[in-house]
Enzyme design. Structure first.
Site, PDB file in Angstrom:
ATOM      1  N   ARG A  18       0.838  -1.213   0.000  1.00  0.00           N
ATOM      2  CA  ARG A  18       0.000   0.000   0.000  1.00  0.00           C
ATOM      3  C   ARG A  18       0.871   1.261   0.000  1.00  0.00           C
ATOM      4  NH1 ARG A  18      -1.552   1.518   6.095  1.00  0.00           N
ATOM      5  NH2 ARG A  18      -0.126   0.112   7.130  1.00  0.00           N
ATOM      6  N   SER A  68      -4.618   5.352   5.604  1.00  0.00           N
ATOM      7  CA  SER A  68      -4.336   3.916   5.581  1.00  0.00           C
ATOM      8  C   SER A  68      -4.083   3.391   4.174  1.00  0.00           C
ATOM      9  CB  SER A  68      -5.504   3.133   6.185  1.00  0.00           C
ATOM     10  OG  SER A  68      -5.722   3.533   7.518  1.00  0.00           O
ATOM     11  N   GLU A 124     -18.872   3.651   0.398  1.00  0.00           N
ATOM     12  CA  GLU A 124     -18.107   3.005  -0.664  1.00  0.00           C
ATOM     13  C   GLU A 124     -18.925   2.754  -1.925  1.00  0.00           C
ATOM     14  OE1 GLU A 124     -18.406   1.989   2.485  1.00  0.00           O
ATOM     15  OE2 GLU A 124     -16.429   2.338   3.345  1.00  0.00           O
ATOM     16  N   PHE A 171     -14.251  -3.355   1.875  1.00  0.00           N
ATOM     17  CA  PHE A 171     -15.332  -2.436   1.550  1.00  0.00           C
ATOM     18  C   PHE A 171     -15.330  -2.056   0.060  1.00  0.00           C
ATOM     19  CE2 PHE A 171     -13.705  -1.452   5.924  1.00  0.00           C
ATOM     20  CZ  PHE A 171     -14.550  -2.356   6.552  1.00  0.00           C
ATOM     21  N   HIS A 218      -5.286  -3.426   2.617  1.00  0.00           N
ATOM     22  CA  HIS A 218      -5.667  -4.209   3.800  1.00  0.00           C
ATOM     23  C   HIS A 218      -6.391  -5.501   3.437  1.00  0.00           C
ATOM     24  CE1 HIS A 218      -4.557  -0.406   5.524  1.00  0.00           C
ATOM     25  NE2 HIS A 218      -4.778  -0.806   6.745  1.00  0.00           N
ATOM     26  N   ASP A 238      -7.548  -6.574  13.419  1.00  0.00           N
ATOM     27  CA  ASP A 238      -8.905  -6.085  13.160  1.00  0.00           C
ATOM     28  C   ASP A 238      -9.906  -7.241  13.068  1.00  0.00           C
ATOM     29  OD1 ASP A 238      -8.573  -3.390  13.321  1.00  0.00           O
ATOM     30  OD2 ASP A 238      -8.343  -3.056  11.169  1.00  0.00           O
ATOM     31  N   ARG A 243      -1.660  -4.446   4.001  1.00  0.00           N
ATOM     32  CA  ARG A 243      -1.320  -3.520   5.078  1.00  0.00           C
ATOM     33  C   ARG A 243       0.090  -3.776   5.584  1.00  0.00           C
ATOM     34  NH1 ARG A 243      -2.839  -4.461  11.156  1.00  0.00           N
ATOM     35  NH2 ARG A 243      -1.897  -2.619  12.047  1.00  0.00           N
TER      36      ARG A 243
HETATM   37  C1  TPP Z   1     -17.869   0.037   5.591  1.00  0.00           C
HETATM   38  C2  TPP Z   1     -16.677   0.531   6.297  1.00  0.00           C
HETATM   39  N1  TPP Z   1     -15.899   1.423   5.678  1.00  0.00           N
HETATM   40  C3  TPP Z   1     -14.773   1.875   6.273  1.00  0.00           C
HETATM   41  C4  TPP Z   1     -14.433   1.425   7.515  1.00  0.00           C
HETATM   42  C5  TPP Z   1     -13.164   1.900   8.177  1.00  0.00           C
HETATM   43  N2  TPP Z   1     -13.512   2.823   9.276  1.00  0.00           N
HETATM   44  C6  TPP Z   1     -13.539   2.417  10.546  1.00  0.00           C
HETATM   45  S1  TPP Z   1     -14.031   3.593  11.595  1.00  0.00           S
HETATM   46  C7  TPP Z   1     -14.189   4.722  10.335  1.00  0.00           C
HETATM   47  C8  TPP Z   1     -14.631   6.136  10.627  1.00  0.00           C
HETATM   48  C9  TPP Z   1     -16.012   6.146  11.102  1.00  0.00           C
HETATM   49  O1  TPP Z   1     -16.378   7.380  11.624  1.00  0.00           O
HETATM   50  P1  TPP Z   1     -16.821   7.517  13.153  1.00  0.00           P
HETATM   51  O2  TPP Z   1     -17.520   6.300  13.577  1.00  0.00           O
HETATM   52  O3  TPP Z   1     -17.541   8.794  13.276  1.00  0.00           O
HETATM   53  O4  TPP Z   1     -15.385   7.552  13.827  1.00  0.00           O
HETATM   54  P2  TPP Z   1     -14.928   7.954  15.307  1.00  0.00           P
HETATM   55  O5  TPP Z   1     -15.815   9.023  15.774  1.00  0.00           O
HETATM   56  O6  TPP Z   1     -15.006   6.705  16.151  1.00  0.00           O
HETATM   57  O7  TPP Z   1     -13.512   8.401  15.127  1.00  0.00           O
HETATM   58  C10 TPP Z   1     -13.853   4.137   9.114  1.00  0.00           C
HETATM   59  C11 TPP Z   1     -13.877   4.823   7.833  1.00  0.00           C
HETATM   60  C12 TPP Z   1     -15.276   0.472   8.125  1.00  0.00           C
HETATM   61  N3  TPP Z   1     -15.008  -0.054   9.321  1.00  0.00           N
HETATM   62  N4  TPP Z   1     -16.395   0.063   7.502  1.00  0.00           N
END
Ligand code: TPP
Lengths: 278, 340
Positions: B34, B61, B82, B107, B133, B141, B191
């Protein structure tokens, strides 16, 4: 019924323990997500201790309450609360994210431990919670279904499919609490992709929707009581929170979404949390 | 083995020693694919104004952040959405752009599959899905994030080309090939930091595999992070007096049929290795060539119909039989099944 002064103090004390567990767990795992669950600790503690009917005794009962962690990455706090409720040992928390542990990096369904659903891929949780609420209604159970979500997760289209259907089916037994901290991985939510007024959005979708201070346990409890009193509509509680709440250097920092504290940072975090207690 | 008189002898792309980094010297550099993707995208994107990059809240990432910083006007953060990102990429491709879209493989390939089918592959558009990843090596994870089905999901789509680079050098090449190849391309990235196998001179060609190590007792065909493990297995087998040929099949669709046929003929047995489900993955792609053109005993190392779990990358590779030692044992067992 409003919370007594003593209950408020007890909830705050538990929330602090949960926060300590969160930083310890993520530190021990050397990876994971501390920020989100620190911000959610107050509403999660209030939900789990005051409202969610889940105990070691009823964990296998079909008609008990259920909980789905839509924003599955925040599971450190969820596991800590399951320990608070006696569903797992507090020592077990330090196996988080280790090979062979039931405390997987994102929740994996395990009814023995009271983990009702597997999550981690954002957007999936609310639909499942709605399905559970629908099934509970069909079965005539009095169970309530709770779902946690987040501002970032609200960018997923599926959330709004779930929101449409839950209102259409009149799922008054369903409550979603949205962790609204204006932070996601790539920075401020409003800069990345602004979801705007989630309370107004849920209301427009036909939900009973309120916005509260997500660190005020009295307000949280009140909102959950109101949700319980709803007889027609599903309820959405938009909880305004600060990511990393309680740990000075993590507060409001997107950089603490998904990294582990090192030894010194852990010590500092525990110090911050202890100071807040006194 | 019966040598058929009909088809021409296979042409095999043999690497010169310059193409291979000095793996044996012990000075193995480790870089995540990556990371190489991010650097290549930045470089390519600076040369070609028709490149636009989309991400779904994972630019740090997936490493598209480097491009985002240099070319904010050509970077679109779609937020955690996505499916919408895939559709948006298709729309941008309709305006004469080459759209690189990134997220975690789970995703990008999983959540956006139907959009990739309807809006990207059916109209055969210039959308390059660079998914990071992937596989078990995402580690802690756990199963929700360990994408073990993306090769299957992507290679089943007409028009989609599928590349699984083995190391940082090949990942950089894959980005170039993705840009130069018309239509949809899927690039699978990891990753974890993994050994650099190829020298700087190495050039990846669509539909071409690479012979990494010669041997005639058994062939190990691998892709992605399993290439380094396969080379390790070959070392271990050599110590036991077994000479394994190792081939890299980064281009899974189209696949290098000639190299597979040549390997079957020379070695009489093929073991495939991938951090992915064996159903529909690399093993399946190789098996389809083998059953049609050169039936020999085969074995398929990979996930055999189960999901992963939380653990470190190396713990997981060992647990699921995908480390060098497991591959070596499996290759030895396979040799026993060869006809005389
Ligand atoms: C479908 C999907 N896309 C991307 C991710 C990667 N991801 C994990 S948490 C996150 C950000 C989500 O935002 P939020 O829940 O508001 O984050 P926090 O406030 O906990 O920082 C992303 C993009 C995921 N887990 N699932």
């Amino acid at each position: 019924m409003a919370l007594t002064r003593d209950r408020v103090d007890a909830l705050r004390a538990t929330a602090r323990e949960v926060r300590e567990d969160i930083v310890r767990m993520v530190h021990a795992a050397a990876c994971g997500h501390p920020g989100g669950p620190l911000g959610m600790a107050d509403f999660m503690t209030t939900l789990f201790l005051e409202h969610l009917d889940l105990t070691p005794e009823n964990r296998h009962a079909e008609d008990r309450d259920r909980f789905v962690l839509g924003n599955g990455h925040t599971c450190a706090g969820y596991y800590a609360l399951l320990a608070q409720k006696g569903l797992l040992d507090r020592e077990q928390l330090l196996t988080f994210r280790k090979m062979g542990s039931p405390l997987q990096g994102h929740p994996h369904r395990n009814l023995e431990l009271g983990i009702d659903f597997s999550t981690g891929s954002l957007g999936n949780g609310l639909s499942v919670a709605a399905g559970m609420a629908l099934g509970a209604k069909m079965s005539g159970w009095s169970s309530r279904i709770y779902c946690a979500s987040s501002d970032g997760e609200s960018q997923e289209g599926q959330i709004w499919e779930a929101a449409t259907s839950a209102a259409h089916w009149g799922l008054s037994n369903l409550t979603v609490i949205v962790d609204f901290n204006d932070i996601q991985i790539d920075g401020r939510m409003r800069d990345v992709m602004d979801v705007r007024d989630l309370r107004a959005k849920y209301a427009a979708f036909g939900w009973h929707a309120v916005e509260i201070d997500g660190h005020d346990v009295v307000a949280i409890d009140h909102a959950l009581c109101e949700a319980k009193a709803e007889t027609e509509r599903p309820s959405a509680i938009v909880a305004r929170t600060t990511i990393g709440k309680g740990v000075s250097f993590m507060e409001d920092q997107s950089s603490w979404h998904g990294v582990a504290p090192n030894d010194e940072q852990l010590a500092q975090a525990l110090e911050d949390l202890a100071a807040a207690a006194s | 083995m019966r040598r058929s008189s009909g088809p021409p002898p296979p042409r095999v792309h043999v690497l010169t020693t310059q193409d291979l980094a000095p793996l044996a010297t012990g000075e193995v550099k480790k870089v995540a694919t990556r990371q190489a993707y991010g650097e290549a995208l930045l470089e390519l994107g600076s040369q070609h104004q028709d490149i636009v990059v989309l991400d779904a809240d994972l630019s740090g990432s997936t490493k598209t952040g480097m491009f985002a910083k240099a070319h904010p006007d050509r970077f679109i953060n779609c937020g955690v959405a996505e499916a919408n990102m895939a559709g948006t990429a298709a729309g941008l491709a309709c305006t004469g752009r080459k759209a690189f879209m990134s997220s975690f493989a789970m995703f990008a390939a999983g959540k956006a599959w139907e959009q990739l089918r309807q809006s990207v592959c059916v109209p055969d558009l210039d959308v390059k899905v660079c998914a990071s990843h992937a596989g078990l090596t995402v580690g802690e994870d756990g199963k929700s994030h360990q994408m073990l089905e993306d090769i299957t999901l992507m290679r089943v789509l007409p028009n989609m080309k599928v590349l699984v680079p083995a190391d940082a050098v090949e990942a950089r090449e894959a980005v170039r090939v993705a840009y130069e190849t018309p239509g949809p391309v899927y690039v699978r990235l990891s990753r974890a930091s993994t050994p650099v196998v190829f020298g700087e001179e190495y050039r990846l060609e669509l539909g071409k595999g690479a012979l990494l190590r010669e041997g005639s007792d058994v062939c190990i065909a691998a892709c992605g992070v399993e290439v380094a493990e396969a080379l390790g297995a070959a070392e271990q087998l050599a110590a036991a007096g077994i000479e394994a040929r190792v081939i890299n099949l980064a281009s899974i669709d189209p696949i290098d049929e000639d190299l597979i046929v040549d390997s079957a003929q020379r070695c009489g047995a093929i073991l495939t290795a991938e951090e992915h489900q064996i159903r529909g993955g690399l093993g399946d792609a190789v098996a389809q060539v083998v059953v049609r053109r050169c039936p020999v005993p085969m074995d398929l190392a990979g996930m055999d119909g189960e999901f992963g779990q939380t653990g470190t990358a190396s713990q997981l590779l060992a647990h699921y039989g995908l480390d060098a030692a497991s591959l070596a044992a499996r290759a030895e067992a396979l040799i026993q099944r060869k006809g005389n």
